[in-house]
Every structure is written in structure tokens, then in C-alpha cells.
Design a protein around this motif. Structure first.
Motif, short mmCIF file in Angstrom:
data_model
loop_
_atom_site.label_atom_id
_atom_site.label_comp_id
_atom_site.label_asym_id
_atom_site.label_seq_id
_atom_site.Cartn_x
_atom_site.Cartn_y
_atom_site.Cartn_z
N CYS A 1 -2.62 -44.37 -10.79
CA CYS A 1 -3.51 -45.40 -10.23
C CYS A 1 -2.82 -46.15 -9.10
CB CYS A 1 -3.92 -46.39 -11.31
SG CYS A 1 -5.24 -45.83 -12.37
N LEU A 2 -1.58 -46.53 -9.33
CA LEU A 2 -0.85 -47.24 -8.28
C LEU A 2 -0.67 -46.37 -7.04
CD1 LEU A 2 1.87 -49.11 -10.37
CD2 LEU A 2 -0.18 -50.07 -9.30
N GLY A 3 -0.43 -45.09 -7.25
CA GLY A 3 -0.31 -44.16 -6.12
C GLY A 3 -1.61 -44.04 -5.34
N ILE A 4 -2.73 -43.96 -6.06
CA ILE A 4 -4.05 -43.89 -5.40
C ILE A 4 -4.30 -45.16 -4.61
CG2 ILE A 4 -6.54 -43.87 -5.83
CD1 ILE A 4 -5.97 -41.94 -8.17
N ILE A 5 -4.00 -46.31 -5.22
CA ILE A 5 -4.20 -47.59 -4.52
C ILE A 5 -3.34 -47.64 -3.27
CG2 ILE A 5 -3.81 -50.08 -4.71
CD1 ILE A 5 -4.67 -49.81 -7.67
N ALA A 6 -2.08 -47.19 -3.36
CA ALA A 6 -1.18 -47.19 -2.20
C ALA A 6 -1.69 -46.26 -1.11
CB ALA A 6 0.22 -46.80 -2.62
N LEU A 7 -2.14 -45.06 -1.48
CA LEU A 7 -2.66 -44.12 -0.48
C LEU A 7 -3.90 -44.66 0.21
CD1 LEU A 7 -2.22 -40.65 -2.23
CD2 LEU A 7 -1.09 -41.44 -0.15
N LEU A 8 -4.80 -45.22 -0.58
CA LEU A 8 -6.01 -45.78 0.01
C LEU A 8 -5.67 -46.98 0.90
CD1 LEU A 8 -8.47 -45.52 -3.00
CD2 LEU A 8 -8.48 -44.15 -0.91
N GLY A 9 -4.65 -47.77 0.49
CA GLY A 9 -4.22 -48.89 1.31
C GLY A 9 -3.67 -48.44 2.66
N LEU A 10 -3.04 -47.27 2.69
CA LEU A 10 -2.50 -46.74 3.95
C LEU A 10 -3.60 -46.43 4.96
CD1 LEU A 10 0.33 -44.35 2.71
CD2 LEU A 10 0.60 -46.49 3.96
N ILE A 11 -4.77 -46.06 4.45
CA ILE A 11 -5.87 -45.74 5.38
C ILE A 11 -6.85 -46.90 5.53
CG2 ILE A 11 -5.69 -43.26 5.06
CD1 ILE A 11 -8.07 -43.37 3.17
N GLY A 12 -6.48 -48.08 4.98
CA GLY A 12 -7.28 -49.28 5.21
C GLY A 12 -8.29 -49.62 4.15
N ILE A 13 -8.28 -48.91 3.02
CA ILE A 13 -9.22 -49.21 1.95
C ILE A 13 -8.50 -50.04 0.90
CG2 ILE A 13 -10.67 -48.24 0.13
CD1 ILE A 13 -10.95 -45.73 1.90
N THR A 14 -9.07 -51.18 0.56
CA THR A 14 -8.45 -52.06 -0.42
C THR A 14 -9.20 -51.95 -1.74
OG1 THR A 14 -7.85 -53.59 1.34
CG2 THR A 14 -7.80 -54.44 -0.91
N ILE A 15 -8.44 -51.76 -2.81
CA ILE A 15 -9.02 -51.68 -4.16
C ILE A 15 -8.36 -52.75 -5.00
CG2 ILE A 15 -9.23 -50.30 -6.24
CD1 ILE A 15 -9.34 -47.84 -4.57
N ILE A 16 -9.17 -53.47 -5.76
CA ILE A 16 -8.64 -54.45 -6.70
C ILE A 16 -8.89 -53.88 -8.09
CG2 ILE A 16 -8.88 -56.77 -7.61
CD1 ILE A 16 -9.83 -57.62 -4.83
N GLY A 17 -7.86 -53.79 -8.88
CA GLY A 17 -7.98 -53.22 -10.22
C GLY A 17 -7.41 -51.82 -10.27
N MET A 18 -7.67 -51.17 -11.33
CA MET A 18 -7.15 -49.83 -11.54
C MET A 18 -8.30 -48.82 -11.57
SD MET A 18 -4.01 -49.86 -11.59
CE MET A 18 -2.58 -50.85 -11.85
N PRO A 19 -8.38 -47.92 -10.58
CA PRO A 19 -9.50 -46.99 -10.51
C PRO A 19 -9.54 -45.97 -11.65
CG PRO A 19 -7.88 -46.49 -8.82
CD PRO A 19 -7.46 -47.77 -9.47
N LEU A 20 -8.41 -45.70 -12.29
CA LEU A 20 -8.39 -44.74 -13.40
C LEU A 20 -8.18 -45.41 -14.76
CD1 LEU A 20 -6.22 -41.96 -11.72
CD2 LEU A 20 -8.70 -42.09 -11.85
N GLU A 21 -8.52 -46.69 -14.84
CA GLU A 21 -8.31 -47.43 -16.08
C GLU A 21 -9.07 -46.83 -17.26
OE1 GLU A 21 -8.44 -51.98 -17.79
OE2 GLU A 21 -9.42 -51.52 -15.91
N PHE A 22 -10.18 -46.17 -16.99
CA PHE A 22 -10.95 -45.56 -18.07
C PHE A 22 -10.14 -44.55 -18.86
CE2 PHE A 22 -11.44 -42.62 -14.62
CZ PHE A 22 -11.47 -41.37 -15.23
N LEU A 23 -9.09 -43.98 -18.26
CA LEU A 23 -8.26 -43.01 -18.95
C LEU A 23 -7.46 -43.63 -20.09
CD1 LEU A 23 -6.95 -40.84 -15.98
CD2 LEU A 23 -8.69 -40.22 -17.67
N THR A 24 -7.22 -44.94 -20.03
CA THR A 24 -6.45 -45.58 -21.10
C THR A 24 -7.21 -45.57 -22.42
OG1 THR A 24 -7.24 -47.79 -20.52
CG2 THR A 24 -5.17 -47.08 -19.52
N ARG A 25 -8.54 -45.50 -22.35
CA ARG A 25 -9.34 -45.46 -23.57
C ARG A 25 -9.25 -44.12 -24.28
NH1 ARG A 25 -13.52 -47.15 -20.02
NH2 ARG A 25 -13.07 -49.29 -19.49
N ILE A 26 -8.93 -43.07 -23.53
CA ILE A 26 -8.85 -41.75 -24.14
C ILE A 26 -7.41 -41.24 -24.24
CG2 ILE A 26 -11.18 -41.11 -23.43
CD1 ILE A 26 -9.88 -39.40 -21.21
N ALA A 27 -6.43 -42.11 -24.03
CA ALA A 27 -5.03 -41.69 -24.03
C ALA A 27 -4.61 -41.10 -25.38
CB ALA A 27 -4.13 -42.87 -23.66
#
Length: 139
Positions: free
Chosen positions: A34-60
Motif C-alpha cells: 500500500c505504501l509503495g502504491i501511494i508513493a508511486l501514485l504520488g510521483l505522478i501527482g495523484i494523492t491518496i489518503i488512507g490505504m488502498p489495499l486495506e481490505f486485504l487485512t480482513r482476509i489476512a
């Protein structure tokens, strides 16, 4: 492709699925992705607040449990049929240990990562060594 090769490929794929499921079952790895995705998207100018893959923690835990069950199945097949690479079983065991997702053991996660990583690296080392030996015998 004969039937024996097909069976070996299917069993090898089962071991790979086991390892992949354990990695997906690890909260820490999901968090890092998630942090890697946020960093990559930040490099191209897209800002995300939160964790885009947080749903995976429910099925861990279910994913990790599936990985362990597949590893047990793979180990049983290795012991009874000897049709699975020992090195693949070692590598998958390390990956599953490294991917332990239980909150009760989170304070020990660095140890799981370290020992699981060592076991997985040892399995990879053995696979590379075996391939090199096979190439040497072919020449």
C-alpha cells in the motif's frame, strides 16, 4: 508433455499458490505494498489518503490459513510421492513463516521475517545450485 510432467507442474503450481497465499496473508507485506502504491501514485501527482489495499487485512488470516493447508498438502505429497521439489517446499515454508499475520505475535514479526526469509533464501539457493549442477552435467 507426458502425464508425469503434467502432474509435476500441477503439484509445483500448488506449492507456488501456497507461498503466494502466505504472502498475501501477511499484514506487513500488504501495508508495504500500500505504501509503495501511494508513493508511486504520488510521483505522478495523484494523492491518496488512507490505504488502498486495506481490505486485504480482513482476509489476512484466512489467506494465511489456506497457505498453511496447501503447504501441509504439498509436504504430504512430497513425503509420499517424492514428486515435488524439496527446495520448493523449503522456500514455501520460509515464505509462510515470514507471512505470519496474527496480531498476537506482531511484536515478534521481525523474527518471523528474518527466519522465514532465511529459510526461503536457503530454498532459493538450493534451487539455483541444483540448476547449475544440472547444466554442468548436460555439458
Amino acid at each position: 508433455m507426458n502425464m508425469k510432467n503434467l502432474k509435476e507442474k500441477i503439484i509445483g503450481a500448488t506449492g507456488s499458490v501456497s507461498g503466494a497465499a502466505s504472502v498475501l496473508g501477511s499484514w506487513q507485506i500488504c501495508h508495504s505494498v500500500c505504501l509503495g502504491i501511494i508513493a508511486l501514485l504520488g510521483l505522478i501527482g495523484i494523492t491518496i489518503i488512507g490505504m488502498p489495499l486495506e481490505f486485504l487485512t480482513r482476509i489476512a488470516i484466512p489467506m494465511w490459513t489456506i497457505a498453511v493447508l496447501l503447504l501441509i498438502t504439498t509436504f504430504i505429497l512430497y513425503k509420499t510421492k517424492k514428486c515435488i521439489s524439496k527446495n520448493m517446499v523449503i522456500m514455501n515454508t520460509g515464505i509462510i513463516i515470514a507471512g505470519t499475520p496474527f496480531a498476537q505475535v506482531q511484536q515478534f514479526s521481525i523474527f518471523f521475517w528474518f527466519f522465514g526469509g532465511l529459510i526461503a533464501a536457503y530454498g532459493i539457493f538450493l534451487m539455483i545450485k541444483e540448476r547449475r549442477e544440472m547444466k554442468c552435467h548436460e555439458n
